[in-house]
Structures are given as C-alpha cells and as structure tokens.
Design a protein around this motif. Sequence first.
Motif, PDB file in Angstrom:
ATOM      1  N   PHE A 102      26.881  54.667  73.338  1.00 19.36           N
ATOM      2  CA  PHE A 102      25.896  53.736  72.786  1.00 19.36           C
ATOM      3  C   PHE A 102      25.173  54.296  71.562  1.00 19.36           C
ATOM      4  O   PHE A 102      24.515  53.557  70.843  1.00 19.36           O
ATOM      5  N   GLY A 103      25.274  55.605  71.344  1.00 20.28           N
ATOM      6  CA  GLY A 103      24.561  56.216  70.227  1.00 20.28           C
ATOM      7  C   GLY A 103      23.099  56.463  70.520  1.00 20.28           C
ATOM      8  O   GLY A 103      22.341  56.866  69.632  1.00 20.28           O
ATOM      9  N   GLU A 104      22.685  56.250  71.757  1.00 23.81           N
ATOM     10  CA  GLU A 104      21.311  56.487  72.192  1.00 23.81           C
ATOM     11  C   GLU A 104      21.294  56.562  73.715  1.00 23.81           C
ATOM     12  O   GLU A 104      22.200  56.056  74.381  1.00 23.81           O
ATOM     13  N   PHE A 105      20.273  57.205  74.250  1.00 23.53           N
ATOM     14  CA  PHE A 105      20.161  57.306  75.697  1.00 23.53           C
ATOM     15  C   PHE A 105      19.630  55.995  76.260  1.00 23.53           C
ATOM     16  O   PHE A 105      18.628  55.478  75.800  1.00 23.53           O
ATOM     17  N   LYS A 106      20.355  55.461  77.251  1.00 24.16           N
ATOM     18  CA  LYS A 106      19.894  54.291  77.990  1.00 24.16           C
ATOM     19  C   LYS A 106      19.844  54.695  79.462  1.00 24.16           C
ATOM     20  O   LYS A 106      20.821  55.259  79.974  1.00 24.16           O
ATOM     21  N   PRO A 107      18.739  54.431  80.147  1.00 23.95           N
ATOM     22  CA  PRO A 107      18.660  54.798  81.570  1.00 23.95           C
ATOM     23  C   PRO A 107      19.516  53.853  82.416  1.00 23.95           C
ATOM     24  O   PRO A 107      19.086  52.779  82.813  1.00 23.95           O
ATOM     25  N   VAL A 108      20.749  54.255  82.654  1.00 23.59           N
ATOM     26  CA  VAL A 108      21.683  53.447  83.435  1.00 23.59           C
ATOM     27  C   VAL A 108      21.514  53.760  84.923  1.00 23.59           C
ATOM     28  O   VAL A 108      21.009  54.817  85.290  1.00 23.59           O
ATOM     29  N   ALA A 109      21.955  52.833  85.771  1.00 24.07           N
ATOM     30  CA  ALA A 109      21.863  53.010  87.225  1.00 24.07           C
ATOM     31  C   ALA A 109      23.265  53.153  87.803  1.00 24.07           C
ATOM     32  O   ALA A 109      24.117  52.286  87.599  1.00 24.07           O
ATOM     33  N   THR A 110      23.494  54.234  88.520  1.00 27.60           N
ATOM     34  CA  THR A 110      24.795  54.463  89.149  1.00 27.60           C
ATOM     35  C   THR A 110      24.971  53.468  90.293  1.00 27.60           C
ATOM     36  O   THR A 110      24.156  53.417  91.203  1.00 27.60           O
ATOM     37  N   THR A 111      26.032  52.669  90.219  1.00 22.40           N
ATOM     38  CA  THR A 111      26.308  51.728  91.307  1.00 22.40           C
ATOM     39  C   THR A 111      27.494  52.163  92.150  1.00 22.40           C
ATOM     40  O   THR A 111      27.647  51.713  93.282  1.00 22.40           O
ATOM     41  N   ASN A 112      28.322  53.035  91.586  1.00 22.40           N
ATOM     42  CA  ASN A 112      29.484  53.531  92.322  1.00 22.40           C
ATOM     43  C   ASN A 112      29.853  54.890  91.751  1.00 22.40           C
ATOM     44  O   ASN A 112      29.888  55.069  90.542  1.00 22.40           O
ATOM     45  N   LEU A 113      30.129  55.844  92.637  1.00 22.19           N
ATOM     46  CA  LEU A 113      30.568  57.168  92.208  1.00 22.19           C
ATOM     47  C   LEU A 113      31.625  57.644  93.186  1.00 22.19           C
ATOM     48  O   LEU A 113      31.356  57.771  94.379  1.00 22.19           O
ATOM     49  N   ASP A 114      32.832  57.858  92.694  1.00 23.47           N
ATOM     50  CA  ASP A 114      33.933  58.362  93.509  1.00 23.47           C
ATOM     51  C   ASP A 114      34.337  59.721  92.971  1.00 23.47           C
ATOM     52  O   ASP A 114      34.623  59.859  91.776  1.00 23.47           O
ATOM     53  N   THR A 115      34.383  60.710  93.852  1.00 25.32           N
ATOM     54  CA  THR A 115      34.752  62.061  93.458  1.00 25.32           C
ATOM     55  C   THR A 115      35.940  62.513  94.287  1.00 25.32           C
ATOM     56  O   THR A 115      35.954  62.337  95.504  1.00 25.32           O
ATOM     57  N   VAL A 116      36.934  63.079  93.621  1.00 26.88           N
ATOM     58  CA  VAL A 116      38.121  63.608  94.288  1.00 26.88           C
ATOM     59  C   VAL A 116      38.139  65.112  94.029  1.00 26.88           C
ATOM     60  O   VAL A 116      38.163  65.554  92.877  1.00 26.88           O
ATOM     61  N   GLY A 161      30.483  47.246  78.680  1.00 26.77           N
ATOM     62  CA  GLY A 161      30.034  45.917  78.314  1.00 26.77           C
ATOM     63  C   GLY A 161      28.523  45.950  78.127  1.00 26.77           C
ATOM     64  O   GLY A 161      27.918  47.015  78.073  1.00 26.77           O
ATOM     65  N   LYS A 162      27.919  44.776  78.056  1.00 26.76           N
ATOM     66  CA  LYS A 162      26.470  44.717  77.879  1.00 26.76           C
ATOM     67  C   LYS A 162      25.713  45.108  79.146  1.00 26.76           C
ATOM     68  O   LYS A 162      24.623  45.653  79.084  1.00 26.76           O
ATOM     69  N   ALA A 163      26.314  44.840  80.302  1.00 29.57           N
ATOM     70  CA  ALA A 163      25.609  45.085  81.553  1.00 29.57           C
ATOM     71  C   ALA A 163      26.265  46.141  82.449  1.00 29.57           C
ATOM     72  O   ALA A 163      25.624  46.634  83.367  1.00 29.57           O
ATOM     73  N   VAL A 164      27.527  46.480  82.188  1.00 26.69           N
ATOM     74  CA  VAL A 164      28.253  47.408  83.063  1.00 26.69           C
ATOM     75  C   VAL A 164      29.035  48.417  82.220  1.00 26.69           C
ATOM     76  O   VAL A 164      29.630  48.061  81.202  1.00 26.69           O
ATOM     77  N   VAL A 165      29.024  49.677  82.679  1.00 28.31           N
ATOM     78  CA  VAL A 165      29.787  50.750  82.042  1.00 28.31           C
ATOM     79  C   VAL A 165      30.690  51.376  83.104  1.00 28.31           C
ATOM     80  O   VAL A 165      30.238  51.665  84.212  1.00 28.31           O
ATOM     81  N   THR A 194      35.094  59.050  89.009  1.00 31.51           N
ATOM     82  CA  THR A 194      34.916  57.788  88.290  1.00 31.51           C
ATOM     83  C   THR A 194      33.583  57.206  88.734  1.00 31.51           C
ATOM     84  O   THR A 194      33.113  57.466  89.845  1.00 31.51           O
ATOM     85  N   ALA A 195      32.983  56.421  87.847  1.00 29.41           N
ATOM     86  CA  ALA A 195      31.691  55.824  88.175  1.00 29.41           C
ATOM     87  C   ALA A 195      31.533  54.494  87.470  1.00 29.41           C
ATOM     88  O   ALA A 195      32.169  54.229  86.436  1.00 29.41           O
ATOM     89  N   THR A 196      30.678  53.678  88.055  1.00 30.04           N
ATOM     90  CA  THR A 196      30.258  52.414  87.456  1.00 30.04           C
ATOM     91  C   THR A 196      28.750  52.454  87.326  1.00 30.04           C
ATOM     92  O   THR A 196      28.060  52.887  88.255  1.00 30.04           O
ATOM     93  N   TYR A 197      28.254  52.029  86.170  1.00 35.07           N
ATOM     94  CA  TYR A 197      26.813  52.036  85.893  1.00 35.07           C
ATOM     95  C   TYR A 197      26.363  50.643  85.469  1.00 35.07           C
ATOM     96  O   TYR A 197      27.057  49.968  84.704  1.00 35.07           O
ATOM     97  N   MET A 198      25.201  50.250  85.943  1.00 32.62           N
ATOM     98  CA  MET A 198      24.554  49.029  85.465  1.00 32.62           C
ATOM     99  C   MET A 198      23.632  49.417  84.317  1.00 32.62           C
ATOM    100  O   MET A 198      22.928  50.418  84.391  1.00 32.62           O
TER     101      MET A 198
END
Length: 134
Positions: free
Chosen positions: A71-85, A105-109, A128-132
């Motif tokens: 994004f070129g700047e820090f945005k406080p995202v929220a972790t919604t899913n985190l999978d670690t192998v 996207g605008k709402a999900v990374v 892998t992770a998903t962020y809002m």
Amino acid sequence: MTPAEAEQILADMFAPWVRALDMRVDEIGAEGAILTIPITDDIARVGGIVSGQALATLADTAMVFAAAGHFGEFKPVATTNLDTVFLRPGSGERIACHARVVRAGKAVVFASAEMIAHPSGKPVATATATYMVP
C-alpha cells in the motif's frame, strides 16, 4: 517506507510480546517484506529449536508489513485467518521471513510467507494469511 520507518511502527504500534522477539525489518517495498528474528533461548523449546508460536508471530507480522509495503503506507489490518505449516525444526542463528501480498483489494488482503533458517538457508515453515482492511 524504509526499513527504519517500519521498525519505528513496529516499536510504536505492536504489542510488547511481539517486540520481545527482537524483530528486524531487513527489507520492505511493493514486492513484500523481509523480517528476521534471532534464535535465542527465550524462543527455544526442548531441543533448542524455535517454538511454533514465535514462527507464527514472525510470519503474521511480516505479512502485515508486506501489506504496508504494497500500500505504500502502514494500515492497521486485522488478521482473519493464519495458516502455518512447519517443515523442519528451526535452528541456527536467525530466522528470516520473506512475506508478500498475493492479492489485495479494498477490504481484503491475501498474503504468503516463507521462513528460512540462517546460516543453513533451509526452509523452516510457510504461512498464508487473510487480512481485513478497516
């Protein structure tokens, strides 16, 4: 964003227990981020290998900074899913986490990461992770 700016954000905005891992931001940019942690007795479990909790925290934090680089700047995202192998025991001097944004996207990374032990260069774990994005 420079690595020094990212480290200041890490110092100012992340929980003390995350900062206790002594993370270093080695690289950050549109392609992703590389964060490293030293392997110390504080994060070792029986046998002197890095605990899974430390690796998951490193991966999550690195992927958050990969999103900031994207994004070129820090945005406080929220972790919604985190999978670690976990691939093999983490040992050596440092663990490097190479994180990148797969899609944003605008709402999900969506992001991915690979953790490598140094100096051996052997892969230790992937995540892998998903962020809002608020």
